[in-house]
Design a protein around this motif. Sequence first.
Motif, PDB file in Angstrom:
ATOM      1  N   ILE A  95      19.448 -36.135-157.962  1.00 13.91           N
ATOM      2  CA  ILE A  95      19.738 -37.687-158.550  1.00 13.91           C
ATOM      3  C   ILE A  95      18.149 -38.020-158.454  1.00 13.91           C
ATOM      4  O   ILE A  95      17.499 -37.847-157.487  1.00 13.91           O
ATOM      5  CB  ILE A  95      20.421 -38.350-157.688  1.00 13.91           C
ATOM      6  CG1 ILE A  95      22.073 -37.955-157.594  1.00 13.91           C
ATOM      7  CG2 ILE A  95      20.436 -39.887-158.118  1.00 13.91           C
ATOM      8  CD1 ILE A  95      22.819 -38.025-159.238  1.00 13.91           C
ATOM      9  N   PHE A  96      17.619 -38.530-159.590  1.00 18.26           N
ATOM     10  CA  PHE A  96      16.387 -39.143-159.748  1.00 18.26           C
ATOM     11  C   PHE A  96      16.982 -40.540-159.638  1.00 18.26           C
ATOM     12  O   PHE A  96      17.859 -41.337-160.469  1.00 18.26           O
ATOM     13  CB  PHE A  96      15.659 -38.758-160.827  1.00 18.26           C
ATOM     14  CG  PHE A  96      15.101 -37.433-160.700  1.00 18.26           C
ATOM     15  CD1 PHE A  96      13.764 -37.189-160.376  1.00 18.26           C
ATOM     16  CD2 PHE A  96      15.658 -36.177-160.624  1.00 18.26           C
ATOM     17  CE1 PHE A  96      13.114 -36.010-159.996  1.00 18.26           C
ATOM     18  CE2 PHE A  96      15.354 -34.977-160.467  1.00 18.26           C
ATOM     19  CZ  PHE A  96      14.076 -34.797-160.258  1.00 18.26           C
ATOM     20  N   VAL A  97      15.845 -41.447-159.479  1.00 27.13           N
ATOM     21  CA  VAL A  97      15.823 -42.992-159.361  1.00 27.13           C
ATOM     22  C   VAL A  97      14.714 -43.595-159.977  1.00 27.13           C
ATOM     23  O   VAL A  97      13.644 -43.346-159.703  1.00 27.13           O
ATOM     24  CB  VAL A  97      16.115 -43.473-157.844  1.00 27.13           C
ATOM     25  CG1 VAL A  97      16.328 -44.962-157.782  1.00 27.13           C
ATOM     26  CG2 VAL A  97      17.171 -42.834-156.995  1.00 27.13           C
ATOM     27  N   ALA A  98      15.204 -44.581-160.569  1.00 22.60           N
ATOM     28  CA  ALA A  98      14.132 -45.330-161.626  1.00 22.60           C
ATOM     29  C   ALA A  98      14.462 -46.697-161.341  1.00 22.60           C
ATOM     30  O   ALA A  98      15.616 -47.357-161.329  1.00 22.60           O
ATOM     31  CB  ALA A  98      13.963 -45.126-162.796  1.00 22.60           C
ATOM     32  N   ARG A  99      13.405 -47.488-161.182  1.00 21.57           N
ATOM     33  CA  ARG A  99      13.627 -48.972-160.958  1.00 21.57           C
ATOM     34  C   ARG A  99      12.411 -49.641-161.909  1.00 21.57           C
ATOM     35  O   ARG A  99      11.273 -49.224-161.674  1.00 21.57           O
ATOM     36  CB  ARG A  99      13.571 -49.580-159.522  1.00 21.57           C
ATOM     37  CG  ARG A  99      13.738 -51.078-159.299  1.00 21.57           C
ATOM     38  CD  ARG A  99      13.888 -51.347-158.028  1.00 21.57           C
ATOM     39  NE  ARG A  99      12.580 -51.574-157.421  1.00 21.57           N
ATOM     40  CZ  ARG A  99      11.741 -52.557-157.683  1.00 21.57           C
ATOM     41  NH1 ARG A  99      12.097 -53.706-158.329  1.00 21.57           N
ATOM     42  NH2 ARG A  99      10.423 -52.773-157.182  1.00 21.57           N
ATOM     43  N   ASN A 100      12.752 -50.731-162.428  1.00 20.79           N
ATOM     44  CA  ASN A 100      11.872 -51.539-163.281  1.00 20.79           C
ATOM     45  C   ASN A 100      11.527 -52.797-162.445  1.00 20.79           C
ATOM     46  O   ASN A 100      12.208 -53.730-162.507  1.00 20.79           O
ATOM     47  CB  ASN A 100      12.506 -51.942-164.616  1.00 20.79           C
ATOM     48  CG  ASN A 100      11.310 -52.783-165.490  1.00 20.79           C
ATOM     49  OD1 ASN A 100      10.282 -53.005-165.339  1.00 20.79           O
ATOM     50  ND2 ASN A 100      12.050 -53.057-166.497  1.00 20.79           N
ATOM     51  N   PRO A 101      10.234 -52.758-161.817  1.00 23.49           N
ATOM     52  CA  PRO A 101       9.742 -53.755-161.133  1.00 23.49           C
ATOM     53  C   PRO A 101       9.193 -55.021-161.942  1.00 23.49           C
ATOM     54  O   PRO A 101       8.984 -56.050-161.310  1.00 23.49           O
ATOM     55  CB  PRO A 101       8.704 -53.323-160.137  1.00 23.49           C
ATOM     56  CG  PRO A 101       8.041 -52.249-160.987  1.00 23.49           C
ATOM     57  CD  PRO A 101       9.337 -51.706-161.906  1.00 23.49           C
ATOM     58  N   THR A 102       9.336 -55.057-163.114  1.00 22.88           N
ATOM     59  CA  THR A 102       8.541 -56.049-163.764  1.00 22.88           C
ATOM     60  C   THR A 102       9.566 -57.245-164.390  1.00 22.88           C
ATOM     61  O   THR A 102      10.684 -57.100-164.090  1.00 22.88           O
ATOM     62  CB  THR A 102       8.050 -55.402-165.259  1.00 22.88           C
ATOM     63  OG1 THR A 102       9.212 -55.026-166.227  1.00 22.88           O
ATOM     64  CG2 THR A 102       7.185 -54.143-165.110  1.00 22.88           C
ATOM     65  N   ASP A 103       8.881 -58.194-165.048  1.00 21.49           N
ATOM     66  CA  ASP A 103       9.670 -59.187-165.412  1.00 21.49           C
ATOM     67  C   ASP A 103      10.208 -59.293-167.025  1.00 21.49           C
ATOM     68  O   ASP A 103      10.722 -60.197-167.686  1.00 21.49           O
ATOM     69  CB  ASP A 103       9.170 -60.675-165.232  1.00 21.49           C
ATOM     70  CG  ASP A 103       7.841 -60.731-166.177  1.00 21.49           C
ATOM     71  OD1 ASP A 103       7.302 -59.785-166.756  1.00 21.49           O
ATOM     72  OD2 ASP A 103       7.136 -61.933-166.045  1.00 21.49           O
ATOM     73  N   HIS A 104      10.207 -57.992-167.491  1.00 22.49           N
ATOM     74  CA  HIS A 104      10.540 -57.802-168.922  1.00 22.49           C
ATOM     75  C   HIS A 104      11.209 -56.274-168.824  1.00 22.49           C
ATOM     76  O   HIS A 104      11.113 -55.516-168.184  1.00 22.49           O
ATOM     77  CB  HIS A 104       9.469 -57.766-169.828  1.00 22.49           C
ATOM     78  CG  HIS A 104       8.162 -56.877-169.396  1.00 22.49           C
ATOM     79  ND1 HIS A 104       7.081 -56.973-168.454  1.00 22.49           N
ATOM     80  CD2 HIS A 104       7.932 -55.763-169.969  1.00 22.49           C
ATOM     81  CE1 HIS A 104       6.505 -56.085-168.612  1.00 22.49           C
ATOM     82  NE2 HIS A 104       6.773 -55.053-169.552  1.00 22.49           N
ATOM     83  N   ALA A 105      12.132 -56.218-169.938  1.00 23.34           N
ATOM     84  CA  ALA A 105      12.788 -55.034-170.239  1.00 23.34           C
ATOM     85  C   ALA A 105      11.811 -53.890-170.787  1.00 23.34           C
ATOM     86  O   ALA A 105      10.909 -54.348-171.460  1.00 23.34           O
ATOM     87  CB  ALA A 105      14.070 -55.190-171.256  1.00 23.34           C
ATOM     88  N   MET A 106      11.993 -52.777-170.218  1.00 26.51           N
ATOM     89  CA  MET A 106      11.297 -51.549-170.783  1.00 26.51           C
ATOM     90  C   MET A 106      11.892 -50.417-171.149  1.00 26.51           C
ATOM     91  O   MET A 106      13.002 -50.154-170.661  1.00 26.51           O
ATOM     92  CB  MET A 106      10.179 -51.170-169.664  1.00 26.51           C
ATOM     93  CG  MET A 106       9.146 -52.280-169.280  1.00 26.51           C
ATOM     94  SD  MET A 106       8.005 -51.907-167.860  1.00 26.51           S
ATOM     95  CE  MET A 106       7.252 -50.376-168.422  1.00 26.51           C
ATOM     96  N   SER A 107      11.356 -49.514-171.944  1.00 26.20           N
ATOM     97  CA  SER A 107      11.806 -48.346-172.408  1.00 26.20           C
ATOM     98  C   SER A 107      11.044 -47.219-171.719  1.00 26.20           C
ATOM     99  O   SER A 107       9.634 -47.436-171.758  1.00 26.20           O
ATOM    100  CB  SER A 107      11.857 -48.132-174.018  1.00 26.20           C
ATOM    101  OG  SER A 107      12.749 -49.112-174.691  1.00 26.20           O
ATOM    102  N   ALA A 108      11.690 -46.139-171.335  1.00 29.71           N
ATOM    103  CA  ALA A 108      10.985 -45.052-170.716  1.00 29.71           C
ATOM    104  C   ALA A 108      11.358 -43.607-171.333  1.00 29.71           C
ATOM    105  O   ALA A 108      12.620 -43.639-171.560  1.00 29.71           O
ATOM    106  CB  ALA A 108      10.920 -45.085-169.236  1.00 29.71           C
TER     107      ALA A 108
END
Length: 181
Positions: A95-108
């Motif tokens: 399992i890999f974990v990703a978290r978006n710490p910003t104040d806007h939606a992002m694509s990766a």
Amino acid sequence: MSRLAPNRRLVTRLLLIVAVMFAFGFALVPLYDVMCKAFGINGKTAGQYEGSQVVDPSRDVRVQFLPTNNADMVWDFYSKAPEVTVHPGAVTEMIFVARNPTDHAMSAQAVPSIAPSEAAAYFHKTECFCFTQQVLDPGERIEMPVRFIVDRDLPKDIKHLTLAYTLFDITARHPPIKTGS
């Protein structure tokens, strides 16, 4: 009129060259994939695996995970464990974990690589978050599985593999659009 004929030929040749260059640009990606697969360059794997394997309990192969962010990516990105030991032929999940710490939606998008490169042909991913783009809202966290099989035909002298993922911010090219919840 005879002065226009050489100009027309020149324009026709230039347009033909432009058309050939345009077509070559579209052919580059498949050509690159063919070259990588043929020569084991860049650790590209053989793609999704649909065969079945008998587990070889007499062998252990260590698979190390190296999740990294590209220079412009700000997400937290890590694997639940730094490595696992597997028996060739066994289906394994990490399992890999990703978290978006910003104040806007992002694509990766994650780009995988296998080392040593000669082992890439023996590493089969049956499920991977790298097959699709990931979209995260502000503060959102996601767990992403990778299921894989190390082929029984892996050369006996290879006892350690490294599965590296580089996570790229593709928000500018692919604006975040959530599908489902």
